[in-house]
Design a protein around this motif. Structure first.
Motif, PDB file in Angstrom:
ATOM      1  N   ARG A 188       0.653  -1.274   0.008  1.00  0.00           N
ATOM      2  CA  ARG A 188       0.100  -0.077   0.081  1.00  0.00           C
ATOM      3  C   ARG A 188       0.557   1.133   0.181  1.00  0.00           C
ATOM      4  O   ARG A 188       0.569   2.191  -0.852  1.00  0.00           O
ATOM      5  N   ILE A 189       1.825   1.334   0.410  1.00  0.00           N
ATOM      6  CA  ILE A 189       3.069   2.308   0.810  1.00  0.00           C
ATOM      7  C   ILE A 189       4.029   2.535  -0.887  1.00  0.00           C
ATOM      8  O   ILE A 189       3.399   3.692  -1.091  1.00  0.00           O
ATOM      9  N   LEU A 190       3.834   1.873  -1.096  1.00  0.00           N
ATOM     10  CA  LEU A 190       4.357   1.954  -2.435  1.00  0.00           C
ATOM     11  C   LEU A 190       3.697   2.396  -3.012  1.00  0.00           C
ATOM     12  O   LEU A 190       4.051   3.606  -4.371  1.00  0.00           O
ATOM     13  N   ARG A 191       2.146   1.804  -3.355  1.00  0.00           N
ATOM     14  CA  ARG A 191       0.984   2.593  -4.285  1.00  0.00           C
ATOM     15  C   ARG A 191       1.081   3.771  -3.734  1.00  0.00           C
ATOM     16  O   ARG A 191       0.354   4.681  -5.149  1.00  0.00           O
ATOM     17  N   VAL A 192       1.304   4.110  -2.582  1.00  0.00           N
ATOM     18  CA  VAL A 192       0.561   5.382  -2.221  1.00  0.00           C
ATOM     19  C   VAL A 192       1.919   6.335  -2.772  1.00  0.00           C
ATOM     20  O   VAL A 192       1.397   7.966  -2.314  1.00  0.00           O
ATOM     21  N   MET A 193       2.482   6.338  -2.951  1.00  0.00           N
ATOM     22  CA  MET A 193       4.330   7.083  -3.264  1.00  0.00           C
ATOM     23  C   MET A 193       4.259   8.116  -3.774  1.00  0.00           C
ATOM     24  O   MET A 193       3.874   7.942  -5.606  1.00  0.00           O
ATOM     25  N   ARG A 194       4.821   9.106  -3.971  1.00  0.00           N
ATOM     26  CA  ARG A 194       5.222   9.497  -5.237  1.00  0.00           C
ATOM     27  C   ARG A 194       5.631  11.035  -4.742  1.00  0.00           C
ATOM     28  O   ARG A 194       6.235  10.925  -4.066  1.00  0.00           O
ATOM     29  N   PRO A 195       6.387  11.042  -6.557  1.00  0.00           N
ATOM     30  CA  PRO A 195       8.092  11.658  -6.416  1.00  0.00           C
ATOM     31  C   PRO A 195       7.601  13.735  -6.139  1.00  0.00           C
ATOM     32  O   PRO A 195       5.977  13.334  -6.957  1.00  0.00           O
TER      33      PRO A 195
END
Lengths: 434, 434, 434, 434
Positions: free
Chosen positions: C197-204
């Protein structure tokens, strides 16, 4: 404007799933198909029918299994096949839709229901896809012949055999999802195999998806998992006992209706089935909640057999079972039928035989229409070899059909009455004899 | 002859369970209780109500949760407490039965159902335990006052507070089972904590089960798991949307019945509820299959509101939601109600407010009857300390009530009609304003 | 010809990994880096130092952790960031290399070793990257300044702050890997969170990787996991006891060497450290097998203190510990030192204080150089908010430093001798006083 | 006073374990055995030897495996067997000790080490148990003949065959632990089976522990898991390559020593082995850290072969492998040997054959001393049946020995030099020929 078949959602949608972690949807067509009432109906059909009466965790629906099959196929197509020459990208959407919809025609407690009403869920899948339905409306927006193409994949007549093999072969996405999912929900230790590995070593060919030789052991493990699940879960005798009762309830209700019996509450949704004139609309209106609530009401019916069988099902007072070899014990069975009649127990409803049979893996069975495609290994030199020629384990179990015959009967009644009713005692004694 | 309360099964029975691996039954009383129709009915009530419409895996029943709570209590009592002076072995059976039966009175889609019919599942638990039921018959065989003792434990009035605390406290077997079970079936990453550790450090005292200080971190983890599950799963706004529709369906159907409306198919099992004269027998005849199959039929009713709401529920066409702060936005809400009326949408059914609220952990709330017992730590010197005095994390969140208010409305209809219907457009605009 | 930095392996290589299932390598540079002797050396450095003496499963190496950090970063970069405007694709390779190599300079039993020899693993990471090493040779083939760019990312001075934040921030790939990995190998119940989930909602963003607001609960869970792991695993007092002994062994051995003591077997690989003239080559020749085998030999040394401490470490005869508050108990500590001297136990080696301290999450700490970047949430309107402003739970624990002080001493010796040696008895009594 | 053999710890001690959750110790004898230096030494011996060079997670020690075997036996004895007439409670302690100590004599990288020095770990287990050791001292406190009784169980000569079968049979605690543990640490999908189920259906008989027929499927799954683990993990060719190099290092070092070669640093701990006069004390002083740190030093030796092989092992520059059929390709092998000599590569060290072989299950192998006891099923009528007579799957694979032959060689050197060295090119060509 972007054609419908190529439209993407502005933001990817996900479904949380215990087996695949997340199910990812980016295609608008897929999202719309999931929203149709015919697909949503699968929420009200259990994946494993009566099995939840043995393994209480097995309450999961065909809805989630269908999403799971879709997700596996999506991963094969988008992560493994894409860019390979044998894979035609234009088959992507039809493949995903067929994966999602392959179980669309399943009725409530599918096997029992089809058995009694002589229906075939595969025919109903076709009928729903091609009929006047929401799902047909969505698919038709892709192209006028698109519903038919999806239907062809599911009925295995599609021109591109590779596509068919992803949905229906001895190592298809359907089996890979249900083994893992059924294992998870029942809580058994069987059913695990390394799907990640299998997906990674899958390769497209003209005729079917094949497995690189280096992945043979993962496939062996999958075959063994399947074998264990069949005998530990799918053919569990207590679950079959519940199915036997279910079959007899539906038989009895139809018979009563056809004989002019008046039900206390009109069995509205069943009537087309009793009359044997079933439209697609009638079919999709039926689900497991309708069956269960009808059985709830039918407990109160005057007909003693219907009422008794429904009470048994609702309150889980199932039949006991005993081993039974039809080849050698047919005479004993005849005697039992007579004893049941004398004892005032209708053997049609209270003395039932049932058989389960499985072929763990087979490379070729002539003359069987439902045969699934065997598994082929892609050797380092590029040639294909049928699995059982390379795997000793698979060769060892290949083609070995195993069958299990049982009789089911109301032991509770017999045992409670055995002291006062000599027929009951005689029945119990005969069943106990070897 | 061995008295009924002490009878053991000749061979231990086990239920395969995904959370506890196996659930073990050796006591004949427990086995017989499980076989009653009132307990089997819990198979037809989902543990998480409408949550399966968001998390498709959450199709598990209260039946399996009840077995799980029993198993946790059994392990505490038989593996941890037995032999300790503070634990009275003669309370064992009543404790196990209360654990197994604590949810017996839950109705279908419990919260919505109780809300509409102004019922209280705790009262029905009592009524089923003490009424003319199979479960009462089994429990009475232990001793004439045994059903009442079980009922007292569940309603928290039992004389032995230690027993009560195992079933109803801030760290009881109920919560320990449902957190893990709901996490497993939804597939979320939350809800894990080290139950093995907690069980190992539980100790009986006169007043309640307490936790050895060395296990404090495991308890912190449990509290945090609970917090996460509430906001991620239990209060999920889409699940609340489905519940809102359910409430409105039941409202509408009752209202129609009370106004003399004639249903196409007689809603036999609902009539006692519409008439507000419900017997125990009426109550236990209702389950989720009855609701779902009724909604299936009610889709065909002439009443447009009932038909629409049922179609929405069955096909999962839920209401959209928006944040709503009742403290500051009540005027906006009034305006919306008027706009809905002008637009021909009855706001009673189509503009609904709903709030969720949770207190992650509290050590003391005066004046609240339903307060669960706080958690106490047993320090190395034997004294007891309330958890939030020792744990910084728990202290930090202690007593912090968090509330979430939303309005629900049929955005699909509004958006489809917005171009032609200026009222619809106005509604959408007003909702979108901050 | 394809430049080295863009070369791909003809077939993707994978490493089976219990945490990430598989670690995927397609870049030739990455494959070559993994094959260098400096990277392979990490196989001989345990991730958790002496923790395996408490949690016997924690025998895993920094080698596998380094691969894990690489895999997480690879997934962020290739699956989530790619195609987004804030992410500069030309930073991909330097980011992957920095992820893989961030722990390159760790010595054997890192904390103890650095403590005694006053080394800094971050300096050695730099030295190995930029020195005459295999890893430098591989990286230089990408571009002459590439080793330095990798080094800059690791020392947090790289121009692209987004890249730095993936490796070193309060929610970086390093922490995400080690929490899960250490949890898996120790077998504790803590350390789980929804990384998917965390990876999916990470944004640069320009400055750092941020988390979409919708993923806040997953981040809360991660912060709590971290908190639990620190106090349950990383600061476990028995593991600290082993570390205390390790420090004292190294102290003693160096002191003896510097005083001219002649070792039975020449401590070849240690000599540069004893002489305080350590080259990169000396540094990478040292690993945990060298320490353990030296301790094995040093058990046989004439020096009683060195021999005793080594025997303690090798055979796990650790020091006992007691709570110790330096603010109020410094006088007691002084008394203890004198008692130890009188009892013939050198307090330098046998009476040791040790403190652990953790800040579960902090948004800002002025004046601390090692500060990691705080976590920012990306709100639906695009603005950024520091986590503790939105999360009640994080706010509650934010900035709360927790510290734990203990003294360590050879209780086994004291207790065995207490009856005959009054000094021993006095020591035990004084330690036991509150 | 309570005799030593019956003393219990005042509070149960637990070890956190990823496989069994917790390992429980209540017996003082067990606690004391775990604390001996000979048992602690097992922390420095990896369970899977060189396998960690392929599966990087496989860094776990024999220490934790030994605790795991103990825990399984403890559960069988205390939870399943206790109270049954066939089980003699007075065998409990010897059984637990034998379980804990069954691997006590394993050397570093056991198979390679034993192969070179012609040692037998079983003999060393006996020697350590009966010699002047800490573990002997503890066991002797139970009774003077107790060490010998433990030794007898491990060498399978103990009078009570049931006890022996728990430690050494085709379904013993040793195998049940290592399959699960090795699967967990490598991260492979194989190696799972339902141990809970197997333990529940285990029954004591005079001759051995047997399995109730109802548990046959769980046993089938266990057998298949074992088969998969052998071929996927234990016989992995890359791990064998590392073992081949290890063997050659030890060979070379011994040969050099025996020829009078002077090592830069005295190989103190190896000398007894090189001299072939090994005491128990010498034996237990050797562990994997000693080997690895010696190889570290030996990289710097003047002898080119020793230095090269050590560098290969330390930096994981392993030999390549090719299929090799000794029955048909012995002439090719002879040619290769000559080519290697001509090329200046000593074939003794650089051209190595290695074979792996497994019998997945066998019910009877006459004349093989190491035969483990076959598995027997206890049928409902109480009779015993050998497993392969009832299980089709086991029957299918029973007695089928599968063997895999390979040659190992330094492909890296050959390929790098092939352009300039015609012998190298010829070698590569000959190996590549079919």
């Amino acid at each position: 404007m972007i054609p419908y078949r190529e439209q993407k959602l502005t933001e990817e949608k996900v479904f949380k799933d215990p087996i695949h972690h997340y199910i990812h949807v980016r295609d608008r067509v897929i999202w719309d198909v999931i929203g149709t009432k015919e697909f949503q109906r699968l929420r009200r059909i259990r994946q494993l029918g009566t099995t939840y009466l043995v393994f209480h965790g097995a309450e999961h629906s065909r809805f989630q299994h269908s999403l799971g099959v879709y997700e596996i196929v999506r991963r094969i197509v988008d992560d493994v096949f894409t860019g390979r020459t044998e894979w035609r990208e234009e088959e992507r959407l039809v493949t995903l839709c067929a994966a999602l919809l392959h179980d669309l025609g399943h009725g409530p407690f599918s096997h029992a229901f089809e058995n009694v009403f002589e229906l075939d869920h595969e025919q109903y899948t076709q009928a729903i896809l091609l009929g006047n339905t929401e799902v047909n409306e969505v698919l038709s927006r892709v192209a006028p012949d698109f519903p038919e193409r999806v239907a062809n994949v599911i009925e295995k007549t599609y021109r591109d055999k590779l596509v068919v093999s992803l949905i229906s072969s001895q190592i298809d996405a359907d089996r890979m999802d249900y083994l893992q999912r059924d294992s998870y929900y029942t809580g058994v230790s069987y059913g695990h195999f390394d799907m990640e590995r299998i997906l990674r070593v899958m390769r497209p060919t003209e005729e079917q998806a094949v497995i690189k030789y280096s992945g043979m052991h993962a496939v062996e493990d999958y075959i063994m998992s399947r074998y264990q699940m069949y005998w530990q879960v799918y053919f569990h005798p207590v679950s079959r006992s519940a199915e036997v009762i279910l079959i007899k309830i539906l038989h009895r209700a139809r018979q009563l209706y056809q004989e002019g019996y008046i039900f206390e509450t009109n069995p509205t949704l069943f009537i087309p089935f009793f009359k044997e004139r079933v439209t697609v609309e009638d079919y999709v209106a039926l689900d497991e909640s309708v069956l269960l609530s009808s059985f709830q009401l039918w407990q109160r019916e005057k007909d003693a057999i219907l009422s008794d069988l429904c009470t048994r099902f609702i309150n889980r007072r199932l039949f006991q079972y005993a081993e039974f070899d039809p080849a050698t014990e047919y005479q004993k069975f005849g005697k039992l039928q007579k004893l049941f009649e004398r004892a005032g127990l209708d053997p049609t409803y209270y003395l039932v035989t049932d058989s389960s049979s499985d072929l763990p893996y087979d490379f070729y069975r002539t003359g069987e229409e439902n045969e699934r495609i065997p598994i082929h290994l892609q050797m380092p030199d590029g040639t294909l070899q049928e699995l059982s020629r390379k795997s000793e384990i698979v060769e060892a179990i290949s083609g070995k059909r195993r069958t299990d015959h049982k009789i089911y009967y109301p032991e509770d009644v017999l045992r409670r009455g055995a002291e006062t009713n000599p027929h009951y005692a005689a029945i119990l004694q005969l069943i106990g004899e070897k």
